[in-house]
Design an enzyme around this catalytic site. Structure first.
Site, PDB file in Angstrom:
ATOM      1  N   TYR A 114       0.820  -1.212   0.000  1.00  0.00           N
ATOM      2  CA  TYR A 114       0.000   0.000   0.000  1.00  0.00           C
ATOM      3  C   TYR A 114       0.858   1.267   0.000  1.00  0.00           C
ATOM      4  CZ  TYR A 114      -4.656  -1.988   0.859  1.00  0.00           C
ATOM      5  OH  TYR A 114      -5.861  -2.623   0.750  1.00  0.00           O
ATOM      6  N   LYS A 158       2.944 -15.313   1.871  1.00  0.00           N
ATOM      7  CA  LYS A 158       3.158 -15.973   0.584  1.00  0.00           C
ATOM      8  C   LYS A 158       4.666 -16.232   0.482  1.00  0.00           C
ATOM      9  CE  LYS A 158       1.621 -17.354  -3.482  1.00  0.00           C
ATOM     10  NZ  LYS A 158       0.677 -18.482  -3.669  1.00  0.00           N
ATOM     11  N   ASP A 182      -3.173 -18.243  -0.116  1.00  0.00           N
ATOM     12  CA  ASP A 182      -4.162 -18.918  -0.971  1.00  0.00           C
ATOM     13  C   ASP A 182      -4.816 -20.066  -0.196  1.00  0.00           C
ATOM     14  OD1 ASP A 182      -1.643 -20.117  -1.024  1.00  0.00           O
ATOM     15  OD2 ASP A 182      -1.705 -20.631  -3.153  1.00  0.00           O
ATOM     16  N   ASP A 193      -6.657  -7.042   4.094  1.00  0.00           N
ATOM     17  CA  ASP A 193      -7.792  -6.362   3.447  1.00  0.00           C
ATOM     18  C   ASP A 193      -8.695  -7.395   2.785  1.00  0.00           C
ATOM     19  OD1 ASP A 193      -9.352  -4.240   2.346  1.00  0.00           O
ATOM     20  OD2 ASP A 193      -8.297  -4.517   0.437  1.00  0.00           O
ATOM     21  N   ASP A 252     -12.746  -9.131   4.117  1.00  0.00           N
ATOM     22  CA  ASP A 252     -14.020  -9.163   3.376  1.00  0.00           C
ATOM     23  C   ASP A 252     -14.520 -10.605   3.240  1.00  0.00           C
ATOM     24  OD1 ASP A 252     -13.747  -6.360   2.960  1.00  0.00           O
ATOM     25  OD2 ASP A 252     -14.697  -6.512   0.988  1.00  0.00           O
TER      26      ASP A 252
HETATM   27  C1  IPM Z   1     -10.529  -1.056   3.887  1.00  0.00           C
HETATM   28  C2  IPM Z   1     -10.582  -0.436   2.519  1.00  0.00           C
HETATM   29  C3  IPM Z   1      -9.355   0.444   2.303  1.00  0.00           C
HETATM   30  C4  IPM Z   1      -8.135  -0.464   2.340  1.00  0.00           C
HETATM   31  C5  IPM Z   1      -9.359   1.284   1.019  1.00  0.00           C
HETATM   32  C6  IPM Z   1     -10.615   2.062   0.840  1.00  0.00           C
HETATM   33  C7  IPM Z   1      -8.173   2.213   0.990  1.00  0.00           C
HETATM   34  O1  IPM Z   1     -10.721  -1.403   1.531  1.00  0.00           O
HETATM   35  O2  IPM Z   1     -10.398  -0.338   4.881  1.00  0.00           O
HETATM   36  O3  IPM Z   1     -10.670  -2.281   3.979  1.00  0.00           O
HETATM   37  O4  IPM Z   1      -7.811  -1.110   1.347  1.00  0.00           O
HETATM   38  O5  IPM Z   1      -7.482  -0.501   3.391  1.00  0.00           O
HETATM   39 MN    MN Z   2     -11.205  -3.402   2.333  1.00  0.00          MN
END
Ligand code: IPM
Ligand code: MN
Ligand code: NAD
Length: 368
Positions: free
Chosen positions: A143, A193, A225, A249, A253
């Site tokens: 990042y 990884k 993975d 990240d 999700d």
């Molecule tokens: C998160 C988001 C952020 C990240 C983006 C919006 C910069 O996806 O907080 O999970 O990737 O950290």
């Molecule tokens: Mn995110």
């Protein structure tokens, strides 16, 4: 208590303002019982800041955050800003504030509530009892590494990003993960990884070294993975999952889908001196302005603020218990399908606020 807790509120874009105001509503409701406790100050971040000031993180917002005991953030971003130059995207505001405040560790708990077990993307028997904590490194890795950019050579364009991890960056986030595991089920899974990336090889070596200071904690390593697969196959076997910025990240999700909705997942971003609390989800432009957003991730983020920044464990637990109780009654926002008609964002906030007050007023309600 000495003085007030100052909270910087950065609602941001899309559903950010809708869910943040419900979190503030719950904190204000708690004040009915606690007495005046919090001082809120609002600042711009992301796309709304770009529109108003031409930058995604105005100096004024930085100073509001610096003066606050904790920051409560909604979400940033939206399609109307996607064509901006990279340094002028809303997301830069979020990345910059994380870095400016030194928030190197991001805690993303994912707990499957018994009431919502049937809403998980997985079969109930597989997912029941899942309770894991992703510990995501937040101010390093791909990042932030340089060089980065889109360049031209030999008549063709190419894009570059660089993943860099310094030993101390891995070390400090690893310590946080092991310390957290001590108060949980004493297991850390480090995700990397290392079969391909040098940064991951260093990651694995440093995490292994740090683990020697925590002999009672079990450590294992998974390639990312494989981890993505195991999270679906045996989610209950995970306790603390320690990983880099980008892998964390993505995996968080994925973890959202174990619990039923990304609208449920809170997070805490911590440094040595500052803390920021925000939902895992984004600005959800597809549902913004339609009263359909689930505010529970934002409300649960406020509960983490009460716990980690203000050491108000009983109040934090009251908010978390209120969320569970309201869900148990069958109250649902549209992202959580149920039998009854879904409620609006603010109705959900009202119900959690009322339940929080009820719990706080009950002398029987005590943290275990
Ligand atoms: C998160 C988001 C952020 C990240 C983006 C919006 C910069 O996806 O907080 O999970 O990737 O950290
Ligand atoms: Mn995110
Ligand atoms: P998103 O998390 O905003 O939305 C993904 C899906 O989940 C959408 O269908 C959305 O409607 C749904 N959703 C998300 N939060 C919800 C909630 N509280 N209640 C009900 N449904 C919810 O991810 P995206 O669509 O990939 O990104 C949209 C924008 O948000 C992009 O600009 C992205 O960069 C940004 N983003 C910001 C953050 C942040 O501020 N922390 C995090 C992720 C994405």
């Amino acid at each position: 208590m000495h003085g007030f807790y100052r909270i910087a509120v950065l609602p941001g874009d899309g559903i950010g303002p809708e869910v943040t105001s419900e979190a503030v509503k719950v904190l204000k409701a708690a004040e009915e019982v606690l007495g005046p406790t919090f001082r809120f100050q609002t600042g711009l971040i992301g796309g709304c800041a770009l529109d108003a000031t031409a930058v995604p993180l105005p100096p004024e917002t930085i100073s509001i955050c610096n003066q606050a005991h904790a920051v409560l953030l909604g979400a940033v971003g939206g399609p109307q800003w996607d064509s901006k130059r990279p340094e002028l995207r809303p997301e830069q505001g979020l990345l910059q504030i994380r870095q400016r405040l030194g928030l190197y560790v991001n805690l993303r708990p994912a707990k499957v509530m018994e009431t919502l077990v049937s809403l998980s993307a997985l079969k109930p028997d597989r997912v029941r009892g899942t309770n894991l904590m992703i510990v995501r490194e937040l101010t390093g890795g791909i990042y932030f590494g340089n060089p980065r950019g889109i360049f031209s050579k030999d008549g063709e364009r190419y894009g570059v990003n660089t993943e860099i991890y310094r030993e101390h960056e891995i070390e400090r986030v690893a310590h946080r993960a092991f310390q957290l595991a001590q108060a949980r089920r004493r297991k850390v899974t480090s995700v990397d990884k290392a079969n391909v990336l040098e940064t991951s090889r260093l990651w694995r070596e440093v995490v292994t070294r740090v683990s020697r200071s925590y002999p009672h904690i079990e450590l294992d390593h998974l390639y990312v993975d494989n981890c993505a697969m195991q999270l679906i196959d045996r989610p209950t076997s995970f306790d603390v999952v320690l990983t880099s910025n980008m892998f964390g990240d993505i995996l968080s999700d994925e973890a959202a889908m174990l619990t039923g909705s990304i609208g449920l997942l809170p997070s805490a971003s911590l440094g040595e001196h500052s803390a920021l609390y925000e939902p895992v989800h984004g600005s959800a432009p597809d549902i913004a302005g339609r009263k359909r957003a689930n505010p529970l991730a934002a409300i649960a983020s406020a509960a983490l603020m009460l716990r980690f920044s203000f050491r108000m464990e009983r109040v934090a637990l009251a908010v978390e218990t209120a969320i569970e109780k309201v869900l148990k009654r069958g109250v649902r926002t549209p992202d959580l399908p149920g039998r009854s008609r879904p409620v609006t964002t603010s109705r959900m906030g009202d119900l959690v606020a009322a339940e929080t007050v009820k719990l706080l007023k009950s002398p029987k309600f005590r943290p275990p």
